[in-house]
Write an enzyme that holds these catalytic residues in place. Structure first.
Site, short mmCIF file in Angstrom:
data_model
loop_
_atom_site.label_atom_id
_atom_site.label_comp_id
_atom_site.label_asym_id
_atom_site.label_seq_id
_atom_site.Cartn_x
_atom_site.Cartn_y
_atom_site.Cartn_z
N SER A 107 90.65 41.40 -52.47
CA SER A 107 92.12 41.29 -51.70
C SER A 107 92.57 40.07 -51.41
O SER A 107 92.03 39.11 -51.64
CB SER A 107 91.41 42.11 -50.18
OG SER A 107 92.61 41.63 -49.35
N GLU A 121 93.44 39.08 -48.92
CA GLU A 121 93.03 38.60 -47.86
C GLU A 121 91.97 37.49 -48.12
O GLU A 121 91.81 36.67 -46.92
CB GLU A 121 92.86 39.43 -47.07
CG GLU A 121 93.70 40.56 -46.13
CD GLU A 121 94.64 39.79 -45.15
OE1 GLU A 121 94.30 38.74 -44.45
OE2 GLU A 121 95.80 40.11 -45.06
N TYR A 142 87.81 40.59 -42.20
CA TYR A 142 88.02 41.72 -43.48
C TYR A 142 88.06 40.67 -44.55
O TYR A 142 87.21 40.93 -45.53
CB TYR A 142 89.29 42.17 -43.40
CG TYR A 142 89.73 43.08 -44.44
CD1 TYR A 142 89.44 44.29 -44.75
CD2 TYR A 142 90.48 42.22 -45.57
CE1 TYR A 142 89.82 44.89 -45.85
CE2 TYR A 142 90.68 43.01 -46.72
CZ TYR A 142 90.61 44.19 -46.83
OH TYR A 142 90.99 44.96 -47.86
P1 GDP Z 1 97.01 44.73 -44.27
O1 GDP Z 1 97.63 43.47 -45.06
O2 GDP Z 1 96.16 45.23 -45.30
O3 GDP Z 1 96.55 44.13 -42.94
O4 GDP Z 1 98.09 45.83 -44.17
P2 GDP Z 1 98.84 46.25 -42.90
O5 GDP Z 1 100.04 47.10 -43.62
O6 GDP Z 1 98.08 46.67 -41.91
O7 GDP Z 1 99.70 44.82 -42.55
C1 GDP Z 1 100.59 44.10 -43.16
C2 GDP Z 1 101.61 43.11 -42.27
O8 GDP Z 1 102.07 44.02 -41.44
C3 GDP Z 1 100.41 42.28 -41.39
O9 GDP Z 1 101.11 40.95 -41.75
C4 GDP Z 1 100.62 42.94 -40.01
O10 GDP Z 1 100.68 41.72 -38.99
C5 GDP Z 1 102.19 43.20 -40.25
N1 GDP Z 1 102.53 44.07 -38.99
C6 GDP Z 1 103.39 44.17 -38.28
N2 GDP Z 1 103.43 44.99 -37.46
C7 GDP Z 1 102.53 45.89 -37.69
C8 GDP Z 1 102.09 47.14 -37.22
O11 GDP Z 1 102.77 47.81 -36.27
N3 GDP Z 1 100.96 47.56 -37.88
C9 GDP Z 1 100.34 47.17 -38.76
N4 GDP Z 1 99.38 47.53 -39.56
N5 GDP Z 1 100.63 46.03 -39.06
C10 GDP Z 1 101.75 45.37 -38.66
#
Ligand code: GDP
Length: 320
Positions: free
Chosen positions: A124, A126, A148
């Site tokens: 990832s 990440e 993660y």
């Molecule tokens: P990730 O990159 O695998 O953690 O995928 P996510 O879709 O969960 O998050 C992508 C980005 O969206 C991250 O930077 C989060 O902080 C941002 N984000 C902003 N608002 C939200 C929210 O309401 N839910 C989630 N899941 N992510 C959010």
């Protein structure tokens, strides 16, 4: 006696696992999936499901011996960065050490049978944490920011270890990849499903966290295709899989509202600190030149099209 290609897939019930099993089956492979008892069995005809937990190293080792796959795809993981803060220990075991144990099982199988076993680890972006340059590539320093990313880094490094040991172990460094199969806990699907509800008059507002985070969002089936290409490449390696184009969370929401024909969206988009993470990378954008060159891989779906497909799928399922 000759037999077709046999694949062992962990995490087969997830977004990527379901697309991967479909792709492998369509190409004539025999697909074996590992699923925990409480996981929905992959709804794909022809998949042989083995009930077991990746954390149960002995059981999984026996299964790998019994199935004797040509290819192993390790997709099982606690997949939410946000939730990894609540369960750092389980994240470390499932996303980290269990991956290394599966590599060991694959290596033992190869030693015993003398047949090449190809291993693909779903890594990832990440693992890069808050990189000091964009786009990132296979040489970007590994400096995760959350449990993660730390666990995925361990698995990523373990692929290096097993590659040195003689396993065809490849780590695909996947940037965010989405589809209508994405669960709503991820921001893209949260946006498209809520926007569809708003467009149909069933919801009023969309509440998110960090709107400024920039991510490189691609189309999940493309990323699964990259995994298969990586498994079959001559050399095992690391590959960044990304579109190379970054957008903010706000951009994603704006594109979704616009596609759904909602014009007064600025008043409907709210921020709640509860959705803001303890640490969140500012910008993750990948340079997939190496995959383009060595795997002949390229993303096929651009950002606007991806958003449109997801919004349409949500509108369709709500109206249908
Ligand atoms: P990730 O990159 O695998 O953690 O995928 P996510 O879709 O969960 O998050 C992508 C980005 O969206 C991250 O930077 C989060 O902080 C941002 N984000 C902003 N608002 C939200 C929210 O309401 N839910 C989630 N899941 N992510 C959010």
């Amino acid at each position: 006696m000759s037999r077709g290609l046999r694949a062992f897939v962990t995490g087969a019930s997830g977004q990527d696992g379901s697309y991967l099993t479909e792709q492998l089956l369509a190409a004539g492979a025999e697909v074996h999936a590992l699923a925990t008892p409480d996981e929905p069995v992959p709804a794909v005809d022809g998949v042989e499901v083995h009930v077991g937990d990746l954390l149960d190293v002995e059981r999984v080792r026996d299964l790998v011996t019994q199935v004797a796959p040509d290819e192993v795809y390790n997709l099982a993981a606690l997949s939410s960065v946000a939730r990894s803060w609540e369960r750092p220990d389980v994240t470390a075991r499932l996303n980290g050490t269990a991956a290394a144990a599966l590599m060991e099982s694959a290596w033992q199988l190869q030693q015993r049978t003398g047949r090449v076993v190809r291993f693909v680890q779903a890594s990832s972006a990440e693992i890069f944490g808050e990189p000091d340059r964009a786009p990132q590539d296979e040489h970007t320093p590994i400096r995760p920011l959350n449990p993660y990313g730390a666990a995925k880094s361990f698995a990523h490094l373990s692929a290096h270890v097993y590659r040195q040991r003689g396993l065809h172990a490849t780590s695909v460094i996947l940037y965010n990849h989405e589809s209508p199969r994405r669960p709503r806990q991820f921001v893209t699907r949260k946006i498209t499903s809520t926007v569809a509800e708003i467009a149909l008059g069933r919801a009023e507002t969309l509440t998110l966290g960090n709107l400024d985070a920039r991510r490189d969002w691609g189309w999940a089936p493309d990323y699964v295709d990259a995994m298969v290409r990586a498994a079959r490449a001559e050399m095992a390696s690391d590959f960044v899989i990304a579109t190379g184009v970054g957008h903010s969370v706000r951009d994603f929401a704006a594109a979704a509202f616009s596609h759904a024909g909602v014009t007064d969206w600025e008043d409907r988009l709210l921020v709640d600190e509860a959705f803001v993470r303890p640490a969140d990378a500012t910008e993750l954008v990948g340079d997939a030149s190496r995959a383009r060159r060595l795997l002949d891989w390229a993303p096929t779906v651009a950002f606007e099209d991806l958003v449109g497909r997801m919004v349409d799928a949500d509108l369709g399922s709500l109206s249908g």
